[in-house]
Design a protein around this motif. Structure first.
Motif, PDB file in Angstrom:
ATOM      1  N   VAL A  97       0.962  -1.212  -0.084  1.00 33.19           N
ATOM      2  CA  VAL A  97      -0.003  -0.013   0.029  1.00 33.19           C
ATOM      3  C   VAL A  97       0.946   1.350   0.099  1.00 33.19           C
ATOM      4  CG1 VAL A  97      -1.675   1.275   1.497  1.00 33.19           C
ATOM      5  CG2 VAL A  97      -2.079  -1.150   0.909  1.00 33.19           C
ATOM      6  N   GLY A 100       2.202   2.121  -3.237  1.00 33.56           N
ATOM      7  CA  GLY A 100       1.275   2.477  -4.315  1.00 33.56           C
ATOM      8  C   GLY A 100       0.820   0.905  -5.266  1.00 33.56           C
ATOM      9  N   ARG A 103      -4.225  -0.914  -3.582  1.00 31.44           N
ATOM     10  CA  ARG A 103      -5.056   0.213  -3.051  1.00 31.44           C
ATOM     11  C   ARG A 103      -6.236  -0.524  -1.929  1.00 31.44           C
ATOM     12  NH1 ARG A 103      -7.730   0.366  -7.192  1.00 31.44           N
ATOM     13  NH2 ARG A 103      -9.826  -0.635  -6.701  1.00 31.44           N
ATOM     14  N   HIS A 104      -5.967   0.351  -1.032  1.00 30.32           N
ATOM     15  CA  HIS A 104      -6.872  -0.280   0.418  1.00 30.32           C
ATOM     16  C   HIS A 104      -8.165   0.567   0.024  1.00 30.32           C
ATOM     17  CE1 HIS A 104      -7.266  -0.190   5.004  1.00 30.32           C
ATOM     18  NE2 HIS A 104      -8.100  -1.115   4.425  1.00 30.32           N
ATOM     19  N   GLU A 105      -9.373  -0.439   0.254  1.00 28.50           N
ATOM     20  CA  GLU A 105     -10.440   0.243   0.359  1.00 28.50           C
ATOM     21  C   GLU A 105     -11.294  -0.312   1.665  1.00 28.50           C
ATOM     22  OE1 GLU A 105     -12.533  -1.086  -3.004  1.00 28.50           O
ATOM     23  OE2 GLU A 105     -11.351   0.361  -4.451  1.00 28.50           O
ATOM     24  N   TYR A 118      -8.388  -4.868  -0.678  1.00 27.01           N
ATOM     25  CA  TYR A 118      -7.155  -4.465  -1.195  1.00 27.01           C
ATOM     26  C   TYR A 118      -7.131  -4.867  -2.838  1.00 27.01           C
ATOM     27  CZ  TYR A 118      -5.681  -4.062   3.476  1.00 27.01           C
ATOM     28  OH  TYR A 118      -5.398  -3.718   4.745  1.00 27.01           O
ATOM     29  N   ARG A 121      -3.240  -1.693  -8.086  1.00 26.24           N
ATOM     30  CA  ARG A 121      -3.889  -0.670  -8.644  1.00 26.24           C
ATOM     31  C   ARG A 121      -3.438  -0.686 -10.439  1.00 26.24           C
ATOM     32  NH1 ARG A 121      -4.311   3.992  -6.013  1.00 26.24           N
ATOM     33  NH2 ARG A 121      -4.065   4.381  -3.727  1.00 26.24           N
TER      34      ARG A 121
END
Length: 207
Positions: A97, A100, A103-105, A118, A121
């Motif tokens: 993370v 980059g 992407r953590h949601e 996760y 990207r």
């Protein structure tokens, strides 16, 4: 160049729900053993893992496990792996993370329960790993040690459906077993997965 831990974690999170399978921690533990074995830091002697060289590899996550293995008594490979796997998932995820790559949601399941997801990207980040794995499966073997290690770990933690969604290109059970057990670290990962299955089944039957 990505480490085995990073490649395995990224591949594991490529499912649509953004959540890795239940064996990722064991897979990452296996990746640690592979990294250390390939670097000449550990080996197996008399069915026990032995430290051959305590010189750090330069990877903080891997080196912390090397120090722990060196401080412990010699143990069977699957036992070393199970100990090394503790805390690996959050450590590797946080690194991905921060770089980059993931992407953590944050969300909620059923609108109530907090859920962390996760997603890579860019799927291009795993394109090389997928190409190498596909080639290895077509030929029945990998042509370099790191691809062999990744193939072994994929098979051991049952990640084949994510990596090979097309059943026509997916390895058979016999092939997966052979891939998983081609190296002692892969065999240790497969045994740790089997042990967890057994413990989960026992817990379910007693509950």
């Amino acid at each position: 160049m990505s480490t085995l831990l990073e490649e395995l974690a990224l591949l594991s999170h490529e499912g649509a729900n953004g959540r890795a399978g239940g064996y990722l921690d064991l897979g990452l533990g296996g990746a640690v053993l592979y990294e250390l074995a390939l670097a000449g830091r550990i080996g197996v002697d008399g069915k026990k893992v032995r430290v051959l060289d305590t010189t750090p590899t330069g990877d903080p996550v891997v080196d912390s496990r090397l120090a722990a293995i060196a401080a412990d008594k010699p143990r069977a490979p699957h036992s070393v792996l199970e100990r090394a796997s503790k805390g690996l998932v959050p450590a590797v995820r946080e690194g991905l993370v921060a770089s980059g790559a993931l992407r953590h949601e944050r969300g909620k399941a059923l609108g109530i329960f907090p859920v962390n997801r996760y997603h890579p990207r860019d799927r291009g980040m795993t394109a090389d790993a997928r190409t190498r794995l596909a080639s290895a499966v077509r030929h029945g073997r990998a042509f370099d040690e790191r691809t062999q290690a990744l193939l072994s770990l994929m098979a051991a933690i049952r990640l084949e459906k994510t990596i090979f969604p097309d059943r026509q290109t997916r390895p058979s059970r016999k092939e997966l077993k052979a891939f998983a057990e081609a190296h002692w670290a892969g065999a240790a990962t497969r045994k740790a997965v089997s042990n967890r299955d057994g413990a989960n089944a026992a817990a379910a039957s007693s509950g």
